[in-house]
Scaffold this active site. Sequence first.
Site, PDB file in Angstrom:
ATOM      1  N   GLY B  64       0.753  -1.257   0.071  1.00 22.26           N
ATOM      2  CA  GLY B  64      -0.036  -0.087  -0.087  1.00 22.26           C
ATOM      3  C   GLY B  64       0.813   1.281  -0.146  1.00 22.26           C
ATOM      4  CB  THR B  65       1.417   3.704  -1.985  1.00 25.01           C
ATOM      5  OG1 THR B  65      -0.045   3.676  -2.769  1.00 25.01           O
ATOM      6  CG2 THR B  65       2.196   2.608  -2.766  1.00 25.01           C
ATOM      7  CB  THR B  66       0.383   8.058  -0.581  1.00 29.75           C
ATOM      8  OG1 THR B  66       1.275   7.942  -1.201  1.00 29.75           O
ATOM      9  CG2 THR B  66       0.344   9.358   0.141  1.00 29.75           C
TER      10      THR B  66
END
Lengths: 267, 291
Positions: B64-66
């Site tokens: 997962g990123t931001t």
Amino acid sequence: MTMPFYSSVDQLLRDRSELARKGISRGRSVVVLTYSGGVLFVAENRGRALRKVSEIYDRIGFAAVGRYNEFETLRNAGIRMADVRGYSYDRRDVTGRMLANFYAQVLGSAFVDQPKPYEVELCLAAVGGDSDSDELYRVTYDGSITDEPQFVVMGGTTEPISAKLKETYRAGLDLPAAVAVAVEGLQSGMPNGTPAADRLLGVSALEVAVLDRSRPRRTFRRIEGAALRELLPEENRSVDAPASSGVAGGDDVPAGGGAGDGDQPRS
Amino acid sequence: MEFGSPVTPAGIGAYLAPGPSSFTDFVTANAPHLLPGRTGDAGRPPAAAPGPRGGGHTLDVPHGTTIVALTFSGGVVIAGDRRATSGNVIAQRDIEKVFITDSHSAVGIAGSAGIAIQMVRLFSVELEHYEKLEGVPLSLDGKSNKLASMVQQNLGAAMQGFVVVPLFVGYDTEKEPAQAGRIVTYDATGGRYDEWLGYHSVGSGSVFAKSSLKKLHDPSADLAATVRTAVEALYDAADDDTATGGPDLVRRIFPVVVSITGDDGAVRRSDEEIEAVVREVVTGRTERPGG
């Protein structure tokens, strides 16, 4: 423990039943009934802290009468079981029937195996998608389990309350009407000789909660204070016995009736 | 590992025995195989699994990123993009990485998505379990400390490359509304940090999101303006970070935004509301790409 004298199984069970029944009838009563929006719990409870009605899971609620420490243990066990089950599978896989069976097993085996049976009576309620799929289970001290279609009355003197509810209860009541039916039922269970002023139950003498079908996930909601006052019948709204009237919260009495003097009904 | 291990604790007795108010502690004692990262024996993480940095080959799992979080006058807002990546591949376009964990808290996750989602699931049950047993919810600091210990439990897996970095937000019901929104961040060792400046971001695009928030964040703004700021920050992150997904107007995939206020508690903002905000932001950027 040695058993010096023979006593018949029949006699043993009867003694245990008597002990449990006495313990349960000492407390104040609880009414659980279905209404159009879900399930309603109304308990006569003068205390704020020691609850008789509780949330178990998203759509499942619990009400109990009898010895507080015993039904608290059972309540905790139910919450643990429901949470473990819901965590290992899915939230939908926790059902009222499963928990009611669990309680029936626990109470049933304690009734024959343990030195003392549980002095409690439970109602496990599950709210469904529509009013036909609501479930009310009554589980008694010996593990007997019944599936009640309309309402459950437990604890204290139940006969006058049940009789009153049989007259007044109808399917599909809205919430204020259902609260009125339950409160009037509880008031009819007061022992004879109660002063007229004490016969009306106000906000501070009631513990009310619902399983509200329309709520998205956790359906259990307590109704307290001003919100409860608005739901009560007109004549009950002004009644508000101060908490300092000297009545202790909770119903507990010493085990075994405090060496023989506990046979008087308390409320 | 024994595959035949029971799914529920051994007997009814475990449920009835006096025990902790913590769901995790109860499950650790009675059914440890249910916990994330455990294989049934004494709570050790699987030792042989070679991680992306340890072994000779890499194990490509979705990341997962931001996530961004920012306080405002009525509480706090948390938002996350919808992309999960596995190496250079988009593993999922519409993953959800922001979760409502109870009536007044939410968690956003960055890092190994699988482990993080299990962790949040356990955390949510933990909060609800405590609230039901005790009759009152945990305090906000109690919740964030509990999450810290869960991150710390994952340290073994983190050393092998499966790092989970949650971002916790909550509404402290004992404080005034303007001070009630709280943001707590963590590191892989379980370190727990209060973000008193009122905004923070985690994940691969966090550098860009944080720069954006630094310029745009206004602690006295209202909810609508704060949601807009959150979406702007995610847009900036997606603009410069390949692993962060921008708003997908073609498939109508929009950021997940959760607001927490005193009156309404934690609420996931509707897709319609976010779509309107996203379209405004995109229109604005068409005229001025720098925002």
